[in-house]
Design a protein around this motif. Structure first.
Motif, mmCIF file in Angstrom:
data_model
loop_
_atom_site.group_PDB
_atom_site.id
_atom_site.type_symbol
_atom_site.label_atom_id
_atom_site.label_comp_id
_atom_site.label_asym_id
_atom_site.label_seq_id
_atom_site.Cartn_x
_atom_site.Cartn_y
_atom_site.Cartn_z
ATOM 1 N N TYR A 39 0.824 -1.206 0.000
ATOM 2 C CA TYR A 39 0.000 0.000 0.000
ATOM 3 C C TYR A 39 0.861 1.261 0.000
ATOM 4 O O TYR A 39 1.960 1.284 0.565
ATOM 5 C CB TYR A 39 -0.922 0.038 1.226
ATOM 6 C CG TYR A 39 -1.901 -1.114 1.285
ATOM 7 C CD1 TYR A 39 -3.106 -1.076 0.573
ATOM 8 C CD2 TYR A 39 -1.624 -2.249 2.056
ATOM 9 C CE1 TYR A 39 -3.996 -2.128 0.624
ATOM 10 C CE2 TYR A 39 -2.519 -3.308 2.113
ATOM 11 C CZ TYR A 39 -3.685 -3.241 1.391
ATOM 12 O OH TYR A 39 -4.577 -4.292 1.439
ATOM 13 N N GLN A 40 0.335 2.315 -0.640
ATOM 14 C CA GLN A 40 0.934 3.638 -0.544
ATOM 15 C C GLN A 40 0.676 4.199 0.852
ATOM 16 O O GLN A 40 -0.219 3.750 1.566
ATOM 17 C CB GLN A 40 0.355 4.575 -1.605
ATOM 18 C CG GLN A 40 0.638 4.157 -3.036
ATOM 19 C CD GLN A 40 2.071 4.407 -3.441
ATOM 20 O OE1 GLN A 40 2.840 4.998 -2.688
ATOM 21 N NE2 GLN A 40 2.432 3.961 -4.634
ATOM 22 N N GLU A 43 -2.861 5.390 1.756
ATOM 23 C CA GLU A 43 -3.943 4.400 1.757
ATOM 24 C C GLU A 43 -4.157 3.879 3.176
ATOM 25 O O GLU A 43 -3.543 2.898 3.590
ATOM 26 C CB GLU A 43 -3.614 3.263 0.794
ATOM 27 C CG GLU A 43 -3.538 3.684 -0.662
ATOM 28 C CD GLU A 43 -3.223 2.522 -1.585
ATOM 29 O OE1 GLU A 43 -4.143 2.073 -2.291
ATOM 30 O OE2 GLU A 43 -2.065 2.086 -1.608
ATOM 31 N N ASN A 46 -8.105 -0.378 3.171
ATOM 32 C CA ASN A 46 -8.040 -1.212 1.981
ATOM 33 C C ASN A 46 -9.400 -1.280 1.304
ATOM 34 O O ASN A 46 -10.343 -0.589 1.705
ATOM 35 C CB ASN A 46 -7.519 -2.613 2.333
ATOM 36 C CG ASN A 46 -8.410 -3.322 3.356
ATOM 37 O OD1 ASN A 46 -9.582 -2.952 3.570
ATOM 38 N ND2 ASN A 46 -7.864 -4.350 3.987
ATOM 39 N N VAL A 52 -5.288 -0.124 7.385
ATOM 40 C CA VAL A 52 -3.995 -0.643 6.924
ATOM 41 C C VAL A 52 -2.915 -0.173 7.899
ATOM 42 O O VAL A 52 -2.677 1.035 8.017
ATOM 43 C CB VAL A 52 -3.671 -0.161 5.503
ATOM 44 C CG1 VAL A 52 -2.286 -0.671 5.080
ATOM 45 C CG2 VAL A 52 -4.731 -0.627 4.528
ATOM 46 N N ARG A 57 2.563 -0.087 4.681
ATOM 47 C CA ARG A 57 2.533 1.049 3.755
ATOM 48 C C ARG A 57 3.946 1.471 3.379
ATOM 49 O O ARG A 57 4.863 1.432 4.204
ATOM 50 C CB ARG A 57 1.818 2.247 4.400
ATOM 51 C CG ARG A 57 0.399 1.970 4.845
ATOM 52 C CD ARG A 57 -0.235 3.288 5.259
ATOM 53 N NE ARG A 57 -1.081 3.127 6.432
ATOM 54 C CZ ARG A 57 -1.543 4.119 7.177
ATOM 55 N NH1 ARG A 57 -1.194 5.364 6.860
ATOM 56 N NH2 ARG A 57 -2.309 3.899 8.216
#
Length: 464
Positions: A39-40, A43, A46, A52, A57
């Motif tokens: 994930y960035q 983000e 999810n 998250v 990340r």
């Protein structure tokens, strides 16, 4: 956190454990350590709406502290003003070797070797093609060295083995491969030959490597044309110690702290709206100065903002982490804003003492164990192959000559430093404590004198 990130990087069981370790360290050096995280950093949820965690990340800010330390140390080691010069009793030998180093661009090669070798080790390949000398850097990740039993400091064999796609092999001229397949590639260097093998499929457990006669070369040098350089004392016998290993965890903490601080500033620019029930409107709420929010008598609406105090605390924490990380790996902790005037060379050395200690250790590994070893190979090869340099034929060089490296000063001398050094050298010469030749060698690097013998002759001619 570092162990968690390492767990996301797949380890191929077909390779030794050191391959996976070096791959992780290489990712730290290249800034690609976080590329396997799913994930960035922005983000927070999810696709299923689940939170998250930060460990999953990729940080939005990546401060390359480890890379900076490596580049600073290599700059002190092999930059244009810090590359060593050769010294030997035979002036002609020194001239030929200096010309070979210049023509083969050994300075650039050694900078590349020191950067790549910061993970623990690196290899430099020596070749003679059409009489000219060439050097190239090989990353040690997929190389396996074997040392002589009777000479533990001499290589007996080096094997390079890794996986490659059929499409890449086809692009290199291999016609009997499946472009969609995965193959083993292997070549072996020993004291007599560089042996290539035909690629064989990874998924075929019964396939055996077959010698590729068209690509194999019999060099007949009598030694393995590779110099294996261990980065720093320590390691596991094959690889030396990594330059930046002690700073990796702190570097990761800095990345995430700065990413969190950046996220907080973005929240402050676009704060979240909180409406306390009961609200009187079921329509979509749009934030902005031109849109009034209407709530009931018991309702309330607020903007959730993050104060600047938290951001300042993060920046202060990051500064402390940076100091600790640089101290742990002997990096440069000098701050440019503290320099109010020009400093002498000695003052700069004292200010960057930690970085100089690091570069001084690297001089042993990459100087005596790298540059000097390569030049000894050139001398030995001159008695096997006819060498040329700068268009001139190189005679068979004397292998009995003792080669030494002369390293320049860490920092250039100021005018006052040069005056004091000149007075000290003149006093020693006049007192008969050192010779004129030794005095000239002492100041040769500072004044760009490459041929001490020729300079002495010119001085004698200019004397009244």
């Amino acid at each position: 956190m570092f162990d968690t990130i390492c767990a996301t990087i797949p380890a191929d069981p077909a390779f030794p454990a050191r391959v996976g370790r070096l791959e992780i360290l290489r990712r730290v050096l290249d800034g690609t350590l976080y590329d396997n995280l799913p994930y960035q950093f922005y983000e927070e949820r999810n696709g299923a709406g689940e939170y998250v965690p930060l460990r999953d990340r990729r940080p939005s800010v990546r401060y390359g502290l480890c890379r900076i330390v490596v580049e600073d140390s290599v700059a002190l080691l092999f930059s244009a003003g810090h590359f060593p010069s050769l010294d030997a009793e035979d002036a002609a030998l020194v001239r030929y070797l200096n010309d070979i180093m210049a023509e083969a661009r050994l300075n650039e090669v050694m900078i590349d070797a020191a950067l790549r070798g910061a993970v623990g080790s690196v290899a430099v390949l020596f070749r003679v093609l059409r009489g000219r000398v060439f050097f190239s850097v090989l990353e040690s990740q997929y190389l396996t060295p074997v040392w002589c039993a009777a000479e533990p400091d001499a290589l007996a064999q080096v094997t390079e083995r890794y996986k490659v796609s059929g499409a890449d092999l086809a692009a290199q001229g291999y016609g009997d491969v499946d472009p969609a397949g995965i193959y083993w590639f292997q070549r072996v260097w020993d004291a007599q030959a560089e042996t290539w093998y035909r690629p064989w499929p990874v998924n075929d457990p019964f396939a055996e490597p077959v010698r590729d006669a068209a690509r194999s070369v019999e060099h007949g040098l009598g030694f393995v044309p590779l110099v294996w350089i261990k980065n720093l004392p320590g390691g596991d016998g094959v690889d030396g110690a990594c330059t930046f290993r002690a700073a990796i965890e702190t570097n990761i903490e800095i990345d995430y702290q700065l990413s969190q601080a950046g996220r907080g500033l973005k929240y402050s620019s676009d704060p979240t709206l909180l409406i306390k029930e009961p609200a009187t409107s079921d329509s979509e709420i749009v934030k902005g100065a031109g849109n009034a929010l209407v709530v009931s008598e018991k309702g309330d609406a607020k903007l959730l903002e993050i104060g600047g105090t938290a951001a300042e605390a993060v920046i202060s924490y990051v500064r402390t982490l940076r100091e600790l990380a640089l101290e742990s790996v002997h990096g440069n902790r000098a701050s440019a804003d503290r320099l109010t005037a020009a400093q002498s060379g000695r003052a700069l050395e004292m200010m960057n003492q930690g970085l100089i200690w690091l570069a001084d250790n690297l001089r042993i590994s990459y100087g005596d164990g790298g540059v000097l070893a390569l030049m000894k190979m050139v001398v030995a090869a001159s008695r096997v192959f006819p060498l040329t340099v700068m268009g001139e034929r190189v005679p068979a060089l004397d292998v009995g000559q003792r080669l030494k490296l002369r390293w320049p000063r860490w920092y250039p001398l100021s005018a006052d430093d040069r005056l004091k050094e000149a007075q000290a050298v003149a006093t020693l010469v006049n007192a008969g404590q050192i010779s004129r030749e030794t005095a000239l060698k002492t100041i040769a690097d500072a004044h760009g004198i490459s041929d001490v013998e020729a300079e002495l002759n010119m001085i004698a001619q200019d004397a009244p």
